[in-house]
Design a protein around this motif. Structure first.
Motif, PDB file in Angstrom:
ATOM      1  N   GLN A  60     -23.126  14.025  69.770  1.00  0.00           N
ATOM      2  CA  GLN A  60     -24.297  14.392  69.211  1.00  0.00           C
ATOM      3  C   GLN A  60     -24.563  13.552  67.481  1.00  0.00           C
ATOM      4  OE1 GLN A  60     -22.967  18.549  67.683  1.00  0.00           O
ATOM      5  NE2 GLN A  60     -23.453  19.472  69.486  1.00  0.00           N
ATOM      6  N   PHE A  61     -24.119  12.739  66.886  1.00  0.00           N
ATOM      7  CA  PHE A  61     -23.524  11.685  65.657  1.00  0.00           C
ATOM      8  C   PHE A  61     -24.936  10.529  66.566  1.00  0.00           C
ATOM      9  CE2 PHE A  61     -21.440   7.176  64.713  1.00  0.00           C
ATOM     10  CZ  PHE A  61     -22.597   7.541  63.881  1.00  0.00           C
ATOM     11  N   ASP A 120     -19.183  15.858  69.087  1.00  0.00           N
ATOM     12  CA  ASP A 120     -19.343  15.969  67.607  1.00  0.00           C
ATOM     13  C   ASP A 120     -19.388  13.810  67.510  1.00  0.00           C
ATOM     14  OD1 ASP A 120     -18.722  18.280  66.358  1.00  0.00           O
ATOM     15  OD2 ASP A 120     -16.631  17.301  65.836  1.00  0.00           O
ATOM     16  N   TYR A 121     -19.033  12.804  67.776  1.00  0.00           N
ATOM     17  CA  TYR A 121     -19.454  11.671  68.109  1.00  0.00           C
ATOM     18  C   TYR A 121     -21.043  11.977  68.648  1.00  0.00           C
ATOM     19  CZ  TYR A 121     -19.057   6.792  68.414  1.00  0.00           C
ATOM     20  OH  TYR A 121     -19.801   5.659  68.604  1.00  0.00           O
ATOM     21  N   SER A 129     -13.031  15.682  69.194  1.00  0.00           N
ATOM     22  CA  SER A 129     -14.566  14.702  68.570  1.00  0.00           C
ATOM     23  C   SER A 129     -15.315  14.359  69.502  1.00  0.00           C
ATOM     24  CB  SER A 129     -13.696  13.946  68.059  1.00  0.00           C
ATOM     25  OG  SER A 129     -12.318  14.222  66.925  1.00  0.00           O
ATOM     26  N   CYS A 142     -20.935  10.265  60.638  1.00  0.00           N
ATOM     27  CA  CYS A 142     -19.730  11.593  61.673  1.00  0.00           C
ATOM     28  C   CYS A 142     -18.394  10.956  61.353  1.00  0.00           C
ATOM     29  CB  CYS A 142     -20.152  11.892  62.832  1.00  0.00           C
ATOM     30  SG  CYS A 142     -18.791  11.547  64.016  1.00  0.00           S
ATOM     31  N   GLU A 143     -17.676  12.858  61.670  1.00  0.00           N
ATOM     32  CA  GLU A 143     -16.162  11.908  60.775  1.00  0.00           C
ATOM     33  C   GLU A 143     -15.599  12.947  62.375  1.00  0.00           C
ATOM     34  OE1 GLU A 143     -14.324  13.789  57.645  1.00  0.00           O
ATOM     35  OE2 GLU A 143     -15.496  13.228  56.781  1.00  0.00           O
ATOM     36  N   ALA A 144     -14.201  11.425  62.853  1.00  0.00           N
ATOM     37  CA  ALA A 144     -14.498  11.408  64.034  1.00  0.00           C
ATOM     38  C   ALA A 144     -13.167  11.093  64.139  1.00  0.00           C
ATOM     39  CB  ALA A 144     -14.719  11.044  65.779  1.00  0.00           C
TER      40      ALA A 144
END
Length: 333
Positions: free
Chosen positions: A16-17, A13-14, A10, A30-32
């Motif tokens: 980039q969030f 993704d985090y 994750s 965001c989901e992580a």
């Protein structure tokens, strides 16, 4: 420092969030997954927004582990169900109020003649229904809507290359929360069965024509003396319809003076499987008169198909009359 708790999968993704939060200056989500002390990952929903005065990012975190586990369980269940319905021979299809395909499994797609669900999705089932079956299909759809189901409905699908397959359909209507209706149908390819039925009917027709045009009547008598079969040519030769004699006692059409001999004849044959013999006796015509017949019988009580005495007989009245005349002349001379 907090990044060290973010699960390796994750982290991108985090990152980039956070980048979007600072660059776009708008609320981002965001989901992580994060790693806890006991190594059990938690699924977190993050919401971030920039504090314009201090150029800082405020992030809130909500534990959604339970929801993610439920989603994962549901996905696995759906995948298992999809695997089951796709590995059966039964076609499964869902159509909307307009008769357009909403859902279908692989076996059903194969029945339509197309290669993928995407090719039939949103299409009317009439697209692959044989032209002569369209009206009957419409009647059964209306019946299904009226009574909520149809069972054992048979129709024909026609592929683009002209291939035709016979389909047996069981369907039920289901109402959706928005008030609309869907038709859920289970379809089986019965082409092979229908071909066998046609072949049997053709074979039966050929057999009947052959038997109808031979000089001997074919009869099957069971161990109780009941007639189980009479060939159709008995109508032409003796006047009876087969159904007038089948299920009745064989002895009813035997001349009373020949009855004891006929019963002894059958009793003798019954003692030995495959035993064969011939007897002359008088047989009643439909008009009540009697004619002489010669009957040849074989004991097939043990045979799985016959289960009785199989016989064939023909009229020998002319021969018997000639023999009597010859005897008369011999006695005179």
């Amino acid at each position: 420092v907090f990044m060290q708790y973010i699960n390796q999968i994750s982290k991108v993704d985090y990152a980039q969030f956070l980048e979007k939060v600072f660059n776009d200056r708008t609320l981002q989500t965001c989901e992580a997954a994060i790693t806890t002390g006991n190594k059990t990952p938690l699924h977190i929903h993050f919401t971030g927004v920039v504090n314009e005065h201090r150029n800082q990012c405020f992030v809130t975190a909500t534990d959604i582990t339970g929801r993610k586990q439920a989603e994962d369980t549901l996905q696995k269940s759906e995948a298992k169900f999809r695997q089951l319905v796709n590995n059966t021979d039964t076609g499964f299809v869902v159509v909307d109020d307009n008769g357009n395909v909403v859902e279908a499994n692989d076996p059903y797609v194969k029945m339509t003649g197309y290669g993928s669900f995407e090719e039939i999705s949103g299409c009317s089932v009439l697209k692959w229904t044989a032209p002569e079956e369209v009206g009957k299909n419409a009647e059964n759809i209306a019946l299904c809507k009226k009574q909520g189901y149809v069972k054992g409905f048979e129709t024909v699908y026609q592929h683009a290359d002209g291939t035709r397959i016979n389909i047996n359909v069981d369907a039920t209507m289901h109402s959706l929360p928005d008030g609309s209706m869907q038709n859920v149908a289970f379809c089986r390819n019965i082409t092979e069965r229908k071909q066998v039925e046609v072949a049997l009917r053709r074979s039966e027709a050929i057999k009947n024509k052959m038997v109808s045009n031979i000089g001997d009547v074919i009869v099957i008598i069971d161990q109780n003396g009941i007639t189980r079969y009479k060939s159709p040519n008995i109508t032409t030769l003796f006047g009876w319809q087969p159904e007038e004699l089948v299920g009745k006692s064989t002895w009813d059409t035997i001349h009373p003076d020949d009855l004891d001999a006929a019963k002894q004849f059958i009793a003798k044959l019954a003692a030995e499987p495959n035993a064969t013999d011939t007897l002359e006796m008088r047989h009643k015509l439909k008009d009540g008169n009697y004619v002489w017949i010669e009957i040849k019988v074989v004991n097939l009580l043990h045979d799985g198909d016959i289960h009785g005495f199989l016989g064939n007989y023909h009229d020998i009245t002319e021969r018997k009359n000639t023999e009597e005349k010859n005897l008369l002349w011999t006695s005179i001379l």
